[in-house]
Write a protein that holds these residues in place. Structure first.
Motif, PDB file in Angstrom:
ATOM      1  N   LEU A   1      11.739   4.732   3.599  1.00  0.00           N
ATOM      2  CA  LEU A   1      10.485   4.317   4.231  1.00  0.00           C
ATOM      3  C   LEU A   1       9.283   4.526   3.320  1.00  0.00           C
ATOM      4  CD1 LEU A   1      10.989   5.672   7.865  1.00  0.00           C
ATOM      5  CD2 LEU A   1      11.327   3.337   7.036  1.00  0.00           C
ATOM      6  N   SER A   2       9.334   5.531   2.475  1.00  0.00           N
ATOM      7  CA  SER A   2       8.181   5.826   1.618  1.00  0.00           C
ATOM      8  C   SER A   2       7.877   4.695   0.647  1.00  0.00           C
ATOM      9  CB  SER A   2       8.403   7.124   0.847  1.00  0.00           C
ATOM     10  OG  SER A   2       9.545   7.021   0.017  1.00  0.00           O
ATOM     11  N   SER A   3       8.880   3.868   0.354  1.00  0.00           N
ATOM     12  CA  SER A   3       8.663   2.723  -0.550  1.00  0.00           C
ATOM     13  C   SER A   3       8.282   1.454   0.209  1.00  0.00           C
ATOM     14  CB  SER A   3       9.929   2.460  -1.372  1.00  0.00           C
ATOM     15  OG  SER A   3      11.009   2.070  -0.521  1.00  0.00           O
ATOM     16  N   MET A   4       8.146   1.575   1.537  1.00  0.00           N
ATOM     17  CA  MET A   4       7.868   0.406   2.377  1.00  0.00           C
ATOM     18  C   MET A   4       6.579   0.563   3.182  1.00  0.00           C
ATOM     19  SD  MET A   4      11.664  -0.404   3.897  1.00  0.00           S
ATOM     20  CE  MET A   4      13.010  -0.914   2.837  1.00  0.00           C
ATOM     21  N   TYR A   5       5.738   1.481   2.797  1.00  0.00           N
ATOM     22  CA  TYR A   5       4.556   1.799   3.597  1.00  0.00           C
ATOM     23  C   TYR A   5       3.709   0.575   3.947  1.00  0.00           C
ATOM     24  CZ  TYR A   5       4.241   6.849   4.231  1.00  0.00           C
ATOM     25  OH  TYR A   5       4.419   8.123   4.676  1.00  0.00           O
ATOM     26  N   ASN A   6       3.604  -0.364   3.029  1.00  0.00           N
ATOM     27  CA  ASN A   6       2.708  -1.502   3.238  1.00  0.00           C
ATOM     28  C   ASN A   6       3.405  -2.739   3.796  1.00  0.00           C
ATOM     29  OD1 ASN A   6       0.388  -0.131   2.269  1.00  0.00           O
ATOM     30  ND2 ASN A   6       1.106  -0.450   0.173  1.00  0.00           N
ATOM     31  N   ARG A   7       4.698  -2.632   4.051  1.00  0.00           N
ATOM     32  CA  ARG A   7       5.422  -3.749   4.658  1.00  0.00           C
ATOM     33  C   ARG A   7       5.266  -3.718   6.166  1.00  0.00           C
ATOM     34  NH1 ARG A   7      11.448  -4.263   2.384  1.00  0.00           N
ATOM     35  NH2 ARG A   7      11.343  -6.030   3.833  1.00  0.00           N
ATOM     36  N   LYS A   8       5.222  -4.904   6.763  1.00  0.00           N
ATOM     37  CA  LYS A   8       5.129  -4.971   8.220  1.00  0.00           C
ATOM     38  C   LYS A   8       6.459  -4.565   8.849  1.00  0.00           C
ATOM     39  CE  LYS A   8       1.425  -8.354   8.736  1.00  0.00           C
ATOM     40  NZ  LYS A   8       1.017  -9.645   9.333  1.00  0.00           N
ATOM     41  N   GLY A   9       6.369  -3.913   9.990  1.00  0.00           N
ATOM     42  CA  GLY A   9       7.571  -3.449  10.662  1.00  0.00           C
ATOM     43  C   GLY A   9       8.543  -4.567  10.970  1.00  0.00           C
TER      44      GLY A   9
END
Length: 231
Positions: free
Chosen positions: A122-130
Motif C-alpha cells: 500500500l505504501s507504493s500506492m498512496y496516490n492511486r484511487k481505491g
C-alpha cells in the motif's frame, strides 16, 4: 471485552438472528462460521450498530453499547472490515487510510506506520484511487484502514472471500501477528476451515439464525464440520 446476549436482529419485519449470545475475550480470535445466508453478516452489522437489535444486549468493556450509533462504537475502539470491503473508489489510498483515523482522534501525525507495515504494497500506492486497485489490494486497504484507528476489537467479515491465495496468506499472517501481540481481539467471519484452524482460539457456528455449536478450536473436528458446515 465483547458480550452479546440473546440478540434478536434482522431487516425490517424479517428476523434473521434469534437468541444469539457470544463472547470475545481480550486478545482472542473468535470465528463465526456457518453456511451462506444463516446470519453471520447480520451479526457483525448488529455488533457494529449498522443494524439495530430488537431484543438482547451488547456490551463492550463492561459498557452497554446496545443503543449507541456505529460512530460511537468506533470511537470506543471497535474496528470493522465489512464484507465487500466498502472502500471509497474515488478517493486515493492515502485518503481512504486517513478516513480510518476519524474513529480515533487521539491518533495524530497521520496514519500509524504500524498499520501500513502490515501491508507493505500500500505504501507504493498512496496516490492511486481505491477503485483502481485489485480486489485483493482493496481488501488489504480496508484492513489497514480499520487498523489505522488502533482498535482493541476488530470485526472482520469474510476477509478472504474472492481473494488470490498469496493475499489470503498475507491476511492470515497479519491476523496471527495481531494475535501474538495480544492487544487486539478479533471476531472473524470466515468460510475456510483451514484458515479458521490456523488463526482462531474459539468458534461459533450459526444455523438458521441461531448458535448451534461452539467450542475451543481444539474441538473443531471433522464431526462438527460434517454436521454443520458440509452442504
Amino acid at each position: 471485552m465483547l458480550s452479546v446476549k440473546q440478540i434478536e436482529s434482522g431487516y425490517g419485519e424479517s428476523i434473521i438472528l434469534r437468541d444469539v449470545s457470544i463472547e470475545v475475550k481480550p486478545g482472542q480470535v473468535v470465528c463465526i462460521m456457518g453456511r451462506n445466508g444463516v446470519g453471520k453478516t447480520t451479526l457483525t452489522k448488529t455488533i457494529m450498530g449498522a443494524l439495530k437489535s430488537k431484543t438482547g444486549s451488547i456490551s463492550y468493556n463492561n459498557q452497554d453499547i446496545t443503543k449507541l450509533p456505529p460512530y460511537e462504537r468506533s470511537r470506543l475502539g471497535i474496528g470493522y472490515v465489512p464484507q465487500g470491503r466498502e472502500i471509497f473508489a474515488q478517493l486515493t489510498v492515502q485518503e481512504n487510510l486517513l478516513l480510518g483515523l476519524e474513529a480515533n482522534r487521539t491518533v495524530k501525525n497521520g496514519v500509524p506506520q504500524s498499520s501500513i507495515e502490515k501491508f507493505p504494497v500500500l505504501s507504493s500506492m498512496y496516490n492511486r484511487k481505491g477503485g483502481d486497485l485489485s480486489g485483493g489490494q482493496q481488501q488489504q486497504l480496508a484492513f489497514a484502514r480499520a487498523l489505522a484507528s488502533k482498535p482493541k476489537l476488530l470485526l472482520l467479515d469474510e476477509p478472504t472471500e474472492g481473494i488470490q491465495p498469496s493475499i489470503v496468506q498475507d491476511i492470515q499472517d497479519v491476523i496471527r501477528g495481531i494475535k501474538a501481540q495480544g492487544e487486539t481481539a478479533i471476531l472473524l467471519v470466515e468460510q475456510s476451515i483451514d484458515f479458521v484452524k490456523s488463526v482462531a482460539d474459539y468458534y461459533y457456528i450459526i444455523e438458521k439464525g441461531a448458535i448451534v455449536a461452539e467450542g475451543t478450536i481444539e474441538t473443531f473436528d471433522d464431526a462438527v464440520v460434517r454436521q454443520h458446515l458440509v452442504v
